[in-house]
Design an enzyme around this catalytic site. Sequence first.
Site, mmCIF file in Angstrom:
data_model
loop_
_atom_site.group_PDB
_atom_site.id
_atom_site.type_symbol
_atom_site.label_atom_id
_atom_site.label_comp_id
_atom_site.label_asym_id
_atom_site.label_seq_id
_atom_site.Cartn_x
_atom_site.Cartn_y
_atom_site.Cartn_z
ATOM 1 N N TYR A 177 70.401 42.797 3.026
ATOM 2 C CA TYR A 177 70.774 41.388 3.046
ATOM 3 C C TYR A 177 69.483 40.565 3.016
ATOM 4 O O TYR A 177 69.260 39.673 3.812
ATOM 5 C CB TYR A 177 71.627 41.026 4.275
ATOM 6 C CG TYR A 177 72.812 41.942 4.468
ATOM 7 C CD1 TYR A 177 73.998 41.713 3.773
ATOM 8 C CD2 TYR A 177 72.744 43.031 5.318
ATOM 9 C CE1 TYR A 177 75.086 42.558 3.930
ATOM 10 C CE2 TYR A 177 73.823 43.881 5.484
ATOM 11 C CZ TYR A 177 74.987 43.647 4.796
ATOM 12 O OH TYR A 177 76.059 44.483 4.952
ATOM 13 N N GLU A 235 70.022 42.575 -2.015
ATOM 14 C CA GLU A 235 70.719 41.289 -1.886
ATOM 15 C C GLU A 235 71.711 41.163 -3.026
ATOM 16 O O GLU A 235 71.352 41.333 -4.187
ATOM 17 C CB GLU A 235 69.714 40.141 -1.943
ATOM 18 C CG GLU A 235 70.303 38.767 -1.985
ATOM 19 C CD GLU A 235 71.205 38.453 -0.806
ATOM 20 O OE1 GLU A 235 72.352 38.019 -1.054
ATOM 21 O OE2 GLU A 235 70.782 38.624 0.350
ATOM 22 N N CYS A 263 73.131 36.189 13.905
ATOM 23 C CA CYS A 263 73.408 34.840 14.404
ATOM 24 C C CYS A 263 74.754 34.798 15.122
ATOM 25 O O CYS A 263 75.223 33.731 15.482
ATOM 26 C CB CYS A 263 73.386 33.832 13.249
ATOM 27 S SG CYS A 263 74.608 34.151 11.977
#
Length: 177
Positions: free
Chosen positions: A29, A50, A136
Amino acid sequence: PWMAQKIYHRVQQLVGHSHKTNASAWDLYSGVGIFSLIMAKAGYHVMGVEENPFASKDAELNAKENDLPERSLYFKDQSVEKFLEETSQQALAEELQKPDVIVVNPSRKGLSASVCEGLLLQKQKNPYTKVIYISCEAESLGNNLKTFVEGGYKLRQLESFDMFAHTDKIEWIAVLD
C-alpha cells in the site's frame, strides 16, 4: 505535516540501515512511495506495491527525483492481494522473495484475511522478517494484530501519534517480528 514527518522519521529509525548487501523490503500500500524511498536510502532493495496507477507513477517519479538507482527500487501497479499471490508462486526476483522488512500502510479497513495469510506465509519463509504496520484505525489494527500474534508473530511495540489535535484521529505504528 510536522506530525507526518515525525511518523516518517520514526519508521526510518525502526527500519534501520541495512548492513547486508542483498537486504530487501516490501512497502505494501505504498501510495506515492515515501516509505519505499526511506528503505531504499537505508540500503534495501525495495518493492513498492500500490493498486492506484496514478500513485504508483508518482512513486516512480519520486524515486527518480531522489536519484535512487532503479536496481534498488521497484514499483508494482497492482493490488497487494495479487502481489502476495504471485510471490507465493515464485514470480518475484530472487533478492525480493524473502524480505527482511515489510511496511504496511493500509486503508482504514485494515488488512484483508488474504493479505494477513500472505504475510503469515512470509513469516514461514523468513522467520526474521520484521513487519512495521502503520494504521489510522485502532479497531482494524487490533483485529489484524490478533491474527498475526496467533500466527506466530510477536508484537514488539505499539506507538501512537496524534495526527490532528483535539480530534480522535490517532495514527498507530506497530512493530512485529
